[in-house]
Structures are given as C-alpha cells and as structure tokens.
Write a protein that holds these residues in place. Structure first.
Motif, PDB file in Angstrom:
ATOM      1  N   LEU A   1       0.831  -1.197   0.000  1.00 39.83           N
ATOM      2  CA  LEU A   1       0.000   0.000   0.000  1.00 39.83           C
ATOM      3  C   LEU A   1       0.870   1.253   0.000  1.00 39.83           C
ATOM      4  N   PRO A   2       0.555   2.238  -0.833  1.00 44.34           N
ATOM      5  CA  PRO A   2       1.287   3.516  -0.766  1.00 44.34           C
ATOM      6  C   PRO A   2       1.208   4.158   0.615  1.00 44.34           C
ATOM      7  N   THR A   3       0.105   3.883   1.337  1.00 44.63           N
ATOM      8  CA  THR A   3      -0.065   4.438   2.686  1.00 44.63           C
ATOM      9  C   THR A   3       0.402   3.449   3.756  1.00 44.63           C
ATOM     10  N   GLY A   4       1.146   2.449   3.348  1.00 43.20           N
ATOM     11  CA  GLY A   4       1.463   1.329   4.247  1.00 43.20           C
ATOM     12  C   GLY A   4       2.408   1.639   5.393  1.00 43.20           C
ATOM     13  N   GLU A   5       3.018   2.829   5.428  1.00 42.97           N
ATOM     14  CA  GLU A   5       3.924   3.175   6.532  1.00 42.97           C
ATOM     15  C   GLU A   5       3.215   3.874   7.679  1.00 42.97           C
ATOM     16  N   ILE A   6       1.938   4.249   7.474  1.00 41.76           N
ATOM     17  CA  ILE A   6       1.221   5.031   8.498  1.00 41.76           C
ATOM     18  C   ILE A   6      -0.135   4.415   8.793  1.00 41.76           C
ATOM     19  N   GLU A   7      -0.756   4.912   9.845  1.00 46.01           N
ATOM     20  CA  GLU A   7      -2.157   4.612  10.139  1.00 46.01           C
ATOM     21  C   GLU A   7      -2.732   5.851  10.823  1.00 46.01           C
ATOM     22  N   VAL A   8      -4.044   5.904  10.941  1.00 41.54           N
ATOM     23  CA  VAL A   8      -4.698   7.073  11.518  1.00 41.54           C
ATOM     24  C   VAL A   8      -5.442   6.637  12.775  1.00 41.54           C
ATOM     25  N   GLU A   9      -5.049   7.203  13.913  1.00 45.27           N
ATOM     26  CA  GLU A   9      -5.759   6.945  15.174  1.00 45.27           C
ATOM     27  C   GLU A   9      -7.024   7.802  15.203  1.00 45.27           C
ATOM     28  N   VAL A  10      -8.183   7.142  15.251  1.00 42.48           N
ATOM     29  CA  VAL A  10      -9.468   7.822  15.100  1.00 42.48           C
ATOM     30  C   VAL A  10      -9.870   8.507  16.403  1.00 42.48           C
ATOM     31  N   THR A  11     -10.297   9.770  16.265  1.00 42.27           N
ATOM     32  CA  THR A  11     -10.789  10.517  17.428  1.00 42.27           C
ATOM     33  C   THR A  11     -12.268  10.863  17.306  1.00 42.27           C
ATOM     34  N   GLU A  12     -12.811  10.794  16.072  1.00 41.87           N
ATOM     35  CA  GLU A  12     -14.228  11.125  15.884  1.00 41.87           C
ATOM     36  C   GLU A  12     -14.738  10.432  14.624  1.00 41.87           C
ATOM     37  N   VAL A  13     -15.997   9.991  14.652  1.00 40.14           N
ATOM     38  CA  VAL A  13     -16.611   9.294  13.513  1.00 40.14           C
ATOM     39  C   VAL A  13     -17.980   9.889  13.241  1.00 40.14           C
ATOM     40  N   GLU A  14     -18.306  10.060  11.969  1.00 40.82           N
ATOM     41  CA  GLU A  14     -19.648  10.434  11.544  1.00 40.82           C
ATOM     42  C   GLU A  14     -20.060   9.517  10.405  1.00 40.82           C
ATOM     43  N   VAL A  15     -21.222   8.923  10.517  1.00 38.25           N
ATOM     44  CA  VAL A  15     -21.749   8.077   9.452  1.00 38.25           C
ATOM     45  C   VAL A  15     -22.456   8.968   8.435  1.00 38.25           C
ATOM     46  N   LEU A  16     -21.925   8.987   7.217  1.00 34.56           N
ATOM     47  CA  LEU A  16     -22.497   9.818   6.154  1.00 34.56           C
ATOM     48  C   LEU A  16     -23.523   9.061   5.326  1.00 34.56           C
ATOM     49  N   GLY A  17     -23.364   7.756   5.253  1.00 31.43           N
ATOM     50  CA  GLY A  17     -24.287   6.937   4.476  1.00 31.43           C
ATOM     51  C   GLY A  17     -24.229   5.498   4.943  1.00 31.43           C
ATOM     52  N   GLY A  18     -25.269   5.053   5.619  1.00 34.73           N
ATOM     53  CA  GLY A  18     -25.295   3.676   6.099  1.00 34.73           C
ATOM     54  C   GLY A  18     -25.481   2.697   4.948  1.00 34.73           C
ATOM     55  N   ALA A  19     -25.060   1.454   5.151  1.00 34.02           N
ATOM     56  CA  ALA A  19     -25.168   0.416   4.122  1.00 34.02           C
ATOM     57  C   ALA A  19     -25.943  -0.776   4.649  1.00 34.02           C
ATOM     58  N   GLU A  20     -26.762  -1.378   3.783  1.00 37.19           N
ATOM     59  CA  GLU A  20     -27.398  -2.639   4.093  1.00 37.19           C
ATOM     60  C   GLU A  20     -26.383  -3.769   3.901  1.00 37.19           C
ATOM     61  N   GLN A  21     -26.797  -4.988   4.206  1.00 32.71           N
ATOM     62  CA  GLN A  21     -25.933  -6.150   3.982  1.00 32.71           C
ATOM     63  C   GLN A  21     -25.633  -6.257   2.490  1.00 32.71           C
ATOM     64  N   ILE A  22     -24.368  -6.238   2.133  1.00 34.60           N
ATOM     65  CA  ILE A  22     -24.005  -6.262   0.718  1.00 34.60           C
ATOM     66  C   ILE A  22     -24.192  -7.663   0.139  1.00 34.60           C
ATOM     67  N   PRO A  23     -24.610  -7.774  -1.142  1.00 36.88           N
ATOM     68  CA  PRO A  23     -24.927  -9.080  -1.730  1.00 36.88           C
ATOM     69  C   PRO A  23     -23.712  -9.907  -2.131  1.00 36.88           C
ATOM     70  N   PHE A  24     -22.537  -9.294  -2.203  1.00 37.33           N
ATOM     71  CA  PHE A  24     -21.309 -10.048  -2.480  1.00 37.33           C
ATOM     72  C   PHE A  24     -20.121  -9.251  -1.951  1.00 37.33           C
ATOM     73  N   THR A  25     -19.010  -9.921  -1.860  1.00 42.68           N
ATOM     74  CA  THR A  25     -17.817  -9.325  -1.258  1.00 42.68           C
ATOM     75  C   THR A  25     -17.206  -8.275  -2.173  1.00 42.68           C
ATOM     76  N   ILE A  26     -16.863  -7.140  -1.617  1.00 43.18           N
ATOM     77  CA  ILE A  26     -16.235  -6.063  -2.379  1.00 43.18           C
ATOM     78  C   ILE A  26     -14.716  -6.172  -2.328  1.00 43.18           C
ATOM     79  N   ASN A  27     -14.178  -6.569  -1.176  1.00 44.97           N
ATOM     80  CA  ASN A  27     -12.720  -6.520  -1.007  1.00 44.97           C
ATOM     81  C   ASN A  27     -12.006  -7.775  -1.487  1.00 44.97           C
ATOM     82  N   ALA A  28     -12.723  -8.649  -2.232  1.00 41.59           N
ATOM     83  CA  ALA A  28     -12.083  -9.844  -2.792  1.00 41.59           C
ATOM     84  C   ALA A  28     -12.893 -10.309  -3.990  1.00 41.59           C
ATOM     85  N   GLU A  29     -12.215 -10.936  -4.948  1.00 37.51           N
ATOM     86  CA  GLU A  29     -12.895 -11.556  -6.090  1.00 37.51           C
ATOM     87  C   GLU A  29     -13.389 -12.924  -5.635  1.00 37.51           C
TER      88      GLU A  29
END
Length: 598
Positions: free
Chosen positions: A90-118
C-alpha cells in the motif's frame, strides 16, 4: 477544516506523521486483533488503515458494528506504523490514523457479495449491483484505464492535426451490417429515426465540407448479439476521417497513435512497430483467420497440391493445410492427443499428425499412408528437420481455415512458441470488394460498400467481381480486430457501378444514399478513415478476456440492463402519443395471460 476531508485516503505518507486529518470514504474491511480495532477506509484514491486502541470507547463500538461499505467521515491523527507492521503493498502502508471522531455519512445494508475480494460471484448478480461491482479494485482500475485511454487519444489526435467534432445521434437508417435501433417520431406519424451504427456518412460529409481531419469518441448503436469481444447495444469508437490521403497516410496516423498509446499504458509490454501489412488471402492461408494472433510464432501452409490425386483418400482432392511445429521431440503422446481433442472442440472430426524422427523419417497415425514422394515433398515444402511435428486439416477452405487457425494458436501455446506480454499489431489489407452468397449465389459486398475499389471504374467494368480488391483494411492486435477502415469511394459513377454489381439499381442507390450522392456531385475530395474500438483497446490493455469488464454499465448477454430494468414497457398513453400499437409474438401473449391467471 473542510466539511468532509483534508486529505484523500491514498494521499497520506510517513511525512504526514503527527498531522491531524479528516478523511471520508467507505468501510472497506475490519479486523479486531487483541482488543485493537483496525479499519480499512477506501475512497477513489486508495486505502488507509484506521486504528482504535480503546475497545471500551464509543468509537470502537460504533465502528465495530457498522456494516461494510458504509460511508464514513473520520477525524484522527496520523501515526507511524511499527517496522514489523509496515505494508509495502500500500502507498499508505507506513502510516495509520488513530481515530478521534466518527460520523456516518451513508449507512449500508448487507451487501450481496464481497467487495474486497474476487469471490466468484456470477455475472448476472454483478450486473444487477453494478454500482457495487465497480467498487472492486479491478473494476475501478479498468474504468480509470478507460478514462486514461480516451484522454490520451484526444491529446494524440489533436497533436496530429485532427479536430474533434460531433455527429448526430438521431439519424436515418444505414446499411452497416447490423440491425438499427429505431426511435419513433412523435411529430411525424409512422416514421422513425435510427440511432447511428457508426457516423460513417456524416464523417464523409465533413470531409466534403472541407474540414480535412476529423475525429470523435463516437457512441455507436447496433442491435446485435453479444460476444466476448462485442457488447450488445452500444459501444464507443475512435472515429476518424482525413482528406487527400491514400491508405499509407491513414496507417501512419494510426500506427503513431497505437504505438504511443500502448507503450504509455501497456505497463512495459513490448509493441511491434511498424505494423506488418498482410493481404487478406495470405492471412487466411497462413493463419486461418483475418484477425491473426501474431504472438503465435507458427504458420500454416497450403499443401493441397501435394495431395492432388493422392491415394490417401482423406487428403485427396481436398483443401489440405499443414502446421509444422518445431522442437516437439520431447513431447509425450498426450500432447498430440489433447491437441486432437481441441481440434474436435473446434468442429473437426479429428486431427491427423506425423512427427519427424532423428533419421528424417515420419512416424504417427497417418505416416503409413504417405508415399516416399509425399514425405520428400512435405519435407522440402515445410522445411522439416528432426523434432518437427506436423498437424493436418483437410476439407473445405473456410472450414479448414477456422479449425486450423485455432489449432495454430493453441499448438504455439502448448509447445512454447507463443509470446507473452507483448502487443503484436498488423494490418490486414487487400480485402475482396465482393463475395458470393453461398445460399443464393448472388454477388454482394463483402465488407464496406462505401470503399474505393482498387483500379477504380475500369476494374469494376473489366474484372470478374470476385477478383476486384478494395482499398479496405483492418487493424488487428493479438488476435482481436480493433477496427475496419477504408479509402472511400467519392465518385458517383463508381458508386453506381459498384452497387449495380451487388444488385442495386440506380434508383435504389439514389433512394438509400441520396444525401451522399448529392454531396459527391458538388466536389468531393479523396478521403479515408478508420474507427478503432475503445472498448477493445481497453480490453487488450487491461488483459481482460471479456469486453464487459471494461465498460462501466454494460448490458448482459441478452441485451438487458439488470440494474436499471431496460428495456422497459411503455404505457398505452405513451404509445398513442407516438402513434404506435404493439404486435406481440404468440408466446409472449400466452406468457402474459398465464401471469395474469396467477
């Protein structure tokens, strides 16, 4: 700070450590390792890892319960990953972001198939939820590649002196070889527009109007069946035309474009240049196809004359094509048998073969049927040496071409005579102007009816029509036809003569092509062009076997849009407005009645 983000998800690097950031994107993946929650957040630009170290926090609970593919806005601080946790992929693979606040902008239903893998989900499901399918890395990459291809084409065409122009979408029907999509006219009852199969006549009219060099990324519409390299309904092409040119002038423009395009976007794969010119009839004999895959370093040879009047009945007085394959001495019998099975899959009854021994003698299933003269003639014609194998196809020319053309490529792949990671372009030239319909025996156009015959009017009047060649050409890459093109016929007298040979009266030509003829009579320059398919270019660059993988929102094999529900029914009021009534096939009526009965 911006309402949604200070940085994109693919932007952060080690130099940003200690920075307070705001990110927005999709919840791509989630992992809980020993009470530490890791989230992969994805946007158009890339993926960044978020971390929550306090499992009792509200943030941990919120992120831990959200459905994947929910859209989030997060605030946090960039921190360095430990050396053992760096992700070099990953180009961003040397860092990570420690989360201090979260806002949900758009909720999702159960997805019908996997997005992060074929995960092998079927195509119909993918097309139904295409907006989700396009979130996958491969599909996102393909669509962005398409964008880069179109941008590069525009830049390179302008650099070669071409001007981008638009041609009409609503037009008249045109004989491009496929069915038109028709659009009923509300203002003119009983009359229809046609969506253009190609801007063929309009781009020629632009040349007659004096614009000299035109191009556009043109949408084209054809009501034809799908194939792996053809999308039903619509496709896009680089449509171009230029005045005061001969065939080689068109070739120079397109070779420059394709060479630069494939070198820049082909990820280091070699591009051959200049592109070889192969006459159509030579291509059919040597490669069994007018779209040869030149990555296969083998050629077919016509050996019909060697077996004319032969005592070997399987070959006697038939068209016989031979494929010599070197360096097969170490190949087991399974190599020959499996290639025979492949030939049967292509429509052959079997695949005859022999192999050359150390002493030059031939062995194999048909060796006993070959005389000494046959062996000598084959050895001399094919340049046989020990280690060669020869495969044969016999029958009608077209049938043998189809089968042995496929065997040529497959044998090259299996025997190590196939080049990987290259783009092998070629031009197929000297197409016949006419061909004979096998069923009716009538003479008809074999390619583009608007092409200039080689030899002009004299050739049409003095030669057998089947011997007349046209200034027509195809550009082919790795066995995929990217486009057909031609030097156009711009003289009315030649047009009448050519169409007359194909069975059209002068009245027919005036009625069908009156606009073009009228323009030709007011001073038409010699002109020619071509229209390489954008979808197929991207398919080659992306190394995708199916053209639908390069189109954001394609129709399926049955020309249905499963996501938007097209084609859709139209209510009676709209039909009346368009002066239409429906005549449905009996089976459709029966199905509708059965549905109503339920």
């Amino acid at each position: 700070m911006h309402r949604y983000r200070s940085h994109t998800c693919g932007e952060l690097r080690a130099s940003d450590v200690g920075t307070d950031v705001r990110l927005s994107g999709w919840l791509h993946n989630r992992r809980n390792l020993g009470g530490i929650l890791f989230i992969d957040l994805r946007d158009h630009h890339g993926i960044v890892q978020l971390v929550v170290r306090d499992e009792s926090s509200e943030i941990d609970e919120q992120l831990g319960s959200l459905a994947k593919e929910s859209v989030l806005r997060v605030d946090g601080k960039v921190t360095a990953r430990g050396a053992e946790n760096v992700n070099p992929e990953l180009p961003t693979g040397e860092i990570e972001v420690e989360v201090t606040e979260v806002e949900v902008l758009g909720g999702a239903e159960q997805i019908p198939f996997t997005i992060n893998a074929e995960d092998g989900v079927n195509e119909e499901r993918r097309l139904e939820y295409r907006f989700l399918d396009l979130r996958r890395e491969r599909m996102h990459r393909n669509v962005m590649l398409r964008s880069k291809v179109i941008a590069a084409i525009r830049e390179k065409m302008v650099a070669q002196g071409f001007n981008e122009m638009a041609t009409p979408i609503l037009s008249a029907t045109s004989p491009e070889g496929a069915r038109d999509f028709l659009v009923p006219s509300r203002l003119h009852a009983g009359r229809f527009y046609a969506l253009p199969q190609a801007p063929q006549q309009f781009k020629q009219l632009l040349m007659i109007a004096g614009f000299d060099r035109y191009f556009q990324i043109a949408p084209c519409f054809r009501d034809e069946d799908a194939r792996a390299d053809r999308s039903p309904g619509e496709f896009y092409q680089l449509d171009m035309e230029m005045s005061f040119v001969e065939q080689e002038d068109v070739f120079e423009v397109i070779e420059t474009l394709m060479t630069e395009l494939f070198q820049e976007l082909g990820e280091g794969r070699e591009v051959t240049s200049p592109f070889p010119r192969i006459p159509f009839r030579e291509a059919m004999v040597k490669y069994g196809s007018d779209k040869p895959d030149l990555r296969a370093r083998l050629e077919l040879t016509d050996v019909s004359a060697l077996f004319a009047g032969s005592g070997f009945k399987a070959f006697a007085d038939k068209h016989v094509r031979a494929l010599a394959v070197p360096d097969t001495a170490a190949q087991p019998r399974k190599f020959f048998d499996s290639l025979g099975d492949f030939a049967v899959e292509q429509g052959a009854k079997g695949l005859a073969w022999v192999r050359v021994g150390e002493d030059g003698s031939l062995a194999g299933p048909i060796a006993k049927f070959l005389t000494e003269d046959d062996v000598k003639a084959l050895t001399d014609t094919l340049g046989l040496v020990p280690g060669h194998a020869v495969f044969f196809g016999a029958g009608e020319f077209d049938e043998v071409s189809k089968i042995m053309g496929a065997v040529r490529v497959e044998a090259a792949k299996r025997a190590g005579h196939f080049e990987e990671n290259v783009f092998r372009f070629c031009w197929i030239v000297d197409f016949p102007m006419f061909e004979k319909d096998e069923e009716t025996g009538e003479i008809e156009f074999s390619h583009n009816p608007f092409s200039m015959p080689q030899g002009g009017l004299e050739a049409l009047r003095t030669k057998d029509p089947l011997d007349v060649l046209a200034w027509q050409y195809d550009i082919v890459c790795n066995g995929v036809e990217l486009s057909s093109g031609a030097i156009r016929n711009h003289e009315p007298e030649i047009m009448f003569e050519a169409f007359g040979i194909a069975g059209y009266s002068e009245e027919d030509v005036e009625r069908e092509f009156g606009g073009m003829l009228r323009a030709f009579r007011f001073g038409a320059p010699p002109h020619g062009g071509i229209a390489p398919g954008i979808d197929r270019i991207v398919m080659l660059l992306a190394d995708e076997p199916n053209i639908r993988e390069t189109i954001a929102f394609p129709l399926n094999n049955n020309a249905l849009d499963l996501m938007m529900g097209a084609p859709s029914e139209v209510d009676e009021a709209r039909l009346r407005e368009l002066h239409l009534s429906l005549r449905k096939p009996p089976q459709v009526k029966q199905a509708e009645k059965a549905k109503q009965a339920e």
